[in-house]
Enzyme design. Structure first.
Site, PDB file in Angstrom:
ATOM      1  N   ASN A  11       7.429 -35.037  32.629  1.00  0.00           N
ATOM      2  CA  ASN A  11       8.244 -33.980  31.695  1.00  0.00           C
ATOM      3  C   ASN A  11       7.547 -32.309  32.137  1.00  0.00           C
ATOM      4  O   ASN A  11       6.558 -32.178  31.714  1.00  0.00           O
ATOM      5  CB  ASN A  11       8.336 -33.597  30.511  1.00  0.00           C
ATOM      6  N   TRP A  12       8.315 -32.571  32.783  1.00  0.00           N
ATOM      7  CA  TRP A  12       7.540 -30.505  33.657  1.00  0.00           C
ATOM      8  C   TRP A  12       7.706 -29.208  32.839  1.00  0.00           C
ATOM      9  O   TRP A  12       6.942 -29.032  33.136  1.00  0.00           O
ATOM     10  CB  TRP A  12       7.567 -30.712  34.980  1.00  0.00           C
ATOM     11  N   LYS A  13       8.330 -29.204  31.444  1.00  0.00           N
ATOM     12  CA  LYS A  13       8.738 -28.593  30.666  1.00  0.00           C
ATOM     13  C   LYS A  13       9.309 -27.221  31.763  1.00  0.00           C
ATOM     14  O   LYS A  13       9.422 -27.552  32.358  1.00  0.00           O
ATOM     15  CB  LYS A  13       7.266 -28.627  30.530  1.00  0.00           C
ATOM     16  N   HIS A  98      13.220 -32.921  22.142  1.00  0.00           N
ATOM     17  CA  HIS A  98      12.474 -33.204  21.919  1.00  0.00           C
ATOM     18  C   HIS A  98      11.615 -32.011  21.026  1.00  0.00           C
ATOM     19  O   HIS A  98      11.874 -31.547  20.433  1.00  0.00           O
ATOM     20  CB  HIS A  98      11.962 -32.193  23.818  1.00  0.00           C
ATOM     21  N   GLU A 168       6.608 -39.700  20.116  1.00  0.00           N
ATOM     22  CA  GLU A 168       5.746 -38.752  20.253  1.00  0.00           C
ATOM     23  C   GLU A 168       4.969 -37.479  19.162  1.00  0.00           C
ATOM     24  O   GLU A 168       5.971 -36.658  18.976  1.00  0.00           O
ATOM     25  CB  GLU A 168       6.308 -37.474  21.518  1.00  0.00           C
ATOM     26  N   GLY A 174      -0.355 -32.806  24.145  1.00  0.00           N
ATOM     27  CA  GLY A 174      -1.243 -31.094  24.560  1.00  0.00           C
ATOM     28  C   GLY A 174      -1.975 -31.278  24.496  1.00  0.00           C
ATOM     29  O   GLY A 174      -3.401 -30.192  24.364  1.00  0.00           O
ATOM     30  N   SER A 216      -0.616 -36.791  25.182  1.00  0.00           N
ATOM     31  CA  SER A 216      -2.029 -36.776  25.913  1.00  0.00           C
ATOM     32  C   SER A 216      -2.128 -37.864  26.977  1.00  0.00           C
ATOM     33  O   SER A 216      -3.147 -38.277  27.257  1.00  0.00           O
ATOM     34  CB  SER A 216      -3.099 -35.935  24.617  1.00  0.00           C
ATOM     35  N   GLY A 237       3.616 -34.912  29.845  1.00  0.00           N
ATOM     36  CA  GLY A 237       3.598 -33.791  30.008  1.00  0.00           C
ATOM     37  C   GLY A 237       2.373 -33.441  30.960  1.00  0.00           C
ATOM     38  O   GLY A 237       2.235 -33.400  32.105  1.00  0.00           O
TER      39      GLY A 237
HETATM   40  P1  PGA Z   1       1.612 -33.765  26.994  1.00  0.00           P
HETATM   41  O1  PGA Z   1       3.445 -33.296  26.465  1.00  0.00           O
HETATM   42  O2  PGA Z   1       1.225 -34.737  28.314  1.00  0.00           O
HETATM   43  O3  PGA Z   1       0.924 -32.823  27.908  1.00  0.00           O
HETATM   44  O4  PGA Z   1       1.188 -33.668  25.409  1.00  0.00           O
HETATM   45  C1  PGA Z   1       4.127 -34.095  26.442  1.00  0.00           C
HETATM   46  C2  PGA Z   1       5.739 -34.153  25.709  1.00  0.00           C
HETATM   47  O5  PGA Z   1       5.735 -32.787  25.394  1.00  0.00           O
HETATM   48  O6  PGA Z   1       5.857 -34.900  26.137  1.00  0.00           O
END
Ligand code: PGA
Length: 261
Positions: A11-13, A98, A168, A174, A216, A237
Site C-alpha cells: 500500500n503505497w498510499k 482503509h 489492521e 505506521g 507495521s 505500508g
Molecule cells: P504500515 O501501514 O505498514 O506503514 O503500518 C499499513 C497500512 O496502513 O496499510
C-alpha cells in the site's frame, strides 16, 4: 483465488510523488515478485500511476490494486473512479475501507457500497477492518464484528473467493516491528474473523476468504506473523516504499509453508 499462495500487498498510499519514481520502485519489486512463485504480490500505487505500471509487467505473480473505488459506475461524481474503470485498465484488486479513508469520513455504509460495487465488477477486494484501541473488556471485538458484517451486507457466498479481509489494528499502523501486534494476537484475530465469516455464511465459504494482517509489517516480524500468526498474507505500508525491504518480505513469504485447504 490464491489459496495456495501468500498474498503480500504493498500500500503505497500517497507516494511516491512522480511517475518516474513509481516506475523505479515497481521495477525494483518486479525483479523479485516475478520469481517468488508461492507469493501473490499486489502493488497498490496512487491510481494515476496504474495504467503506466500495468505496461511494465504481464505475468500473474505481480498484480495491481487500487487504493479505493467509488460505488457508482458513471455519472455526476466529480473526482471519483469506478470499479469498472479500474478493472478496465488491467487492475485486479482494490483496497476498500482503509482506516485512513475512514478517518476522512468514509462510513460503514459507504464501505459496504464500495465492496459490493467492487465485487460486482470482478475485482478482488481487500477489505480493511481494525480497531482504534483495545479495551480490557474486549469491546473492540464487537466493533470489528460490526465493521465486517456491515461491509459484507449483500455479498454472496460465492463472493468470498474474491475477498481478502485485511485486519489492521489502527494502533499498530505506521510504527515499527516492535510496536506491531504479537503473532499470538494475530492468530486470535484470524480465528475470530473466520468465525464471523462462518456465522455469516458457512464454513466452506469462509475457508475461501483470505485473511491478512497489516500494521507495521516489516522484514523483522514478517516470518512470525505468517507462521505463528497463521496469516494468509500481509498488507505492507511504509516498508513497501523501499524495494529492498519489501523484497525481503516477499522472500520470507515465499519460503513459508502454505496451509492446505
Ligand atoms: P504500515 O501501514 O505498514 O506503514 O503500518 C499499513 C497500512 O496502513 O496499510
Amino acid at each position: 483465488m490464491h489459496k495456495n499462495k501468500k498474498i503480500i500487498v504493498a500500500n503505497w498510499k500517497l507516494n511516491p510523488t512522480t511517475l518516474k519514481e513509481a516506475k523505479k520502485l515497481f521495477i525494483g519489486v518486479k525483479k523479485v515478485a516475478s520469481k517468488t512463485e508461492k507469493v501473490q504480490t499486489v502493488i497498490c500505487p496512487p491510481s494515476v500511476y496504474l495504467s503506466e505500471l500495468n505496461k511494465l509487467y504481464s505475468g500473474h505473480r505481480l498484480a495491481l490494486g487500487a487504493q479505493n473505488v467509488f460505488w457508482e459506475s458513471r455519472g455526476s461524481y466529480t473526482g471519483e473512479l469506478s470499479a469498472e474503470m479500474i478493472k478496465d485498465v488491467g487492475v485486479k484488486y482494490a483496497i476498500i475501507g482503509h482506516s485512513e479513508r475512514r478517518a476522512l469520513g468514509e462510513t460503514n455504509e459507504m464501505v459496504n457500497k464500495k465492496v459490493i460495487a467492487g465485487l460486482k465488477s470482478g475485482l478482488n477486494i481487500i477489505l480493511c477492518i481494525g480497531e482504534n484501541k483495545r479495551d480490557s473488556r474486549a469491546l473492540y471485538l464487537n466493533f470489528l464484528k460490526e465493521e465486517l458484517e456491515s461491509a459484507l451486507q449483500g455479498a454472496q457466498k460465492r463472493n468470498l473467493r474474491n475477498l481478502i479481509v485485511a485486519y489492521e489494528p489502527i494502533w499498530a499502523i505506521g510504527k515499527n516491528a516492535d510496536d506491531a501486534i504479537s503473532p499470538h494476537q494475530t492468530h486470535e484475530m484470524y480465528i475470530f474473523i473466520k468465525k464471523i465469516l462462518t456465522e455469516l455464511y458457512d464454513k466452506k465459504s469462509a475457508a475461501n476468504a483470505s485473511i491478512i494482517y497489516g500494521g507495521s509489517a516489516e522484514p523483522d516480524n514478517a516470518e512470525k506473523l505468517l507462521t505463528y500468526g497463521e496469516m494468509d498474507g500481509l498488507l505492507v505500508g511504509h516498508m513497501s516504499l523501499d524495494a529492498g525491504k519489501f523484497n525481503e518480505i516477499l522472500k520470507i513469504a515465499n519460503a513459508r509453508k502454505v496451509k492446505s485447504v
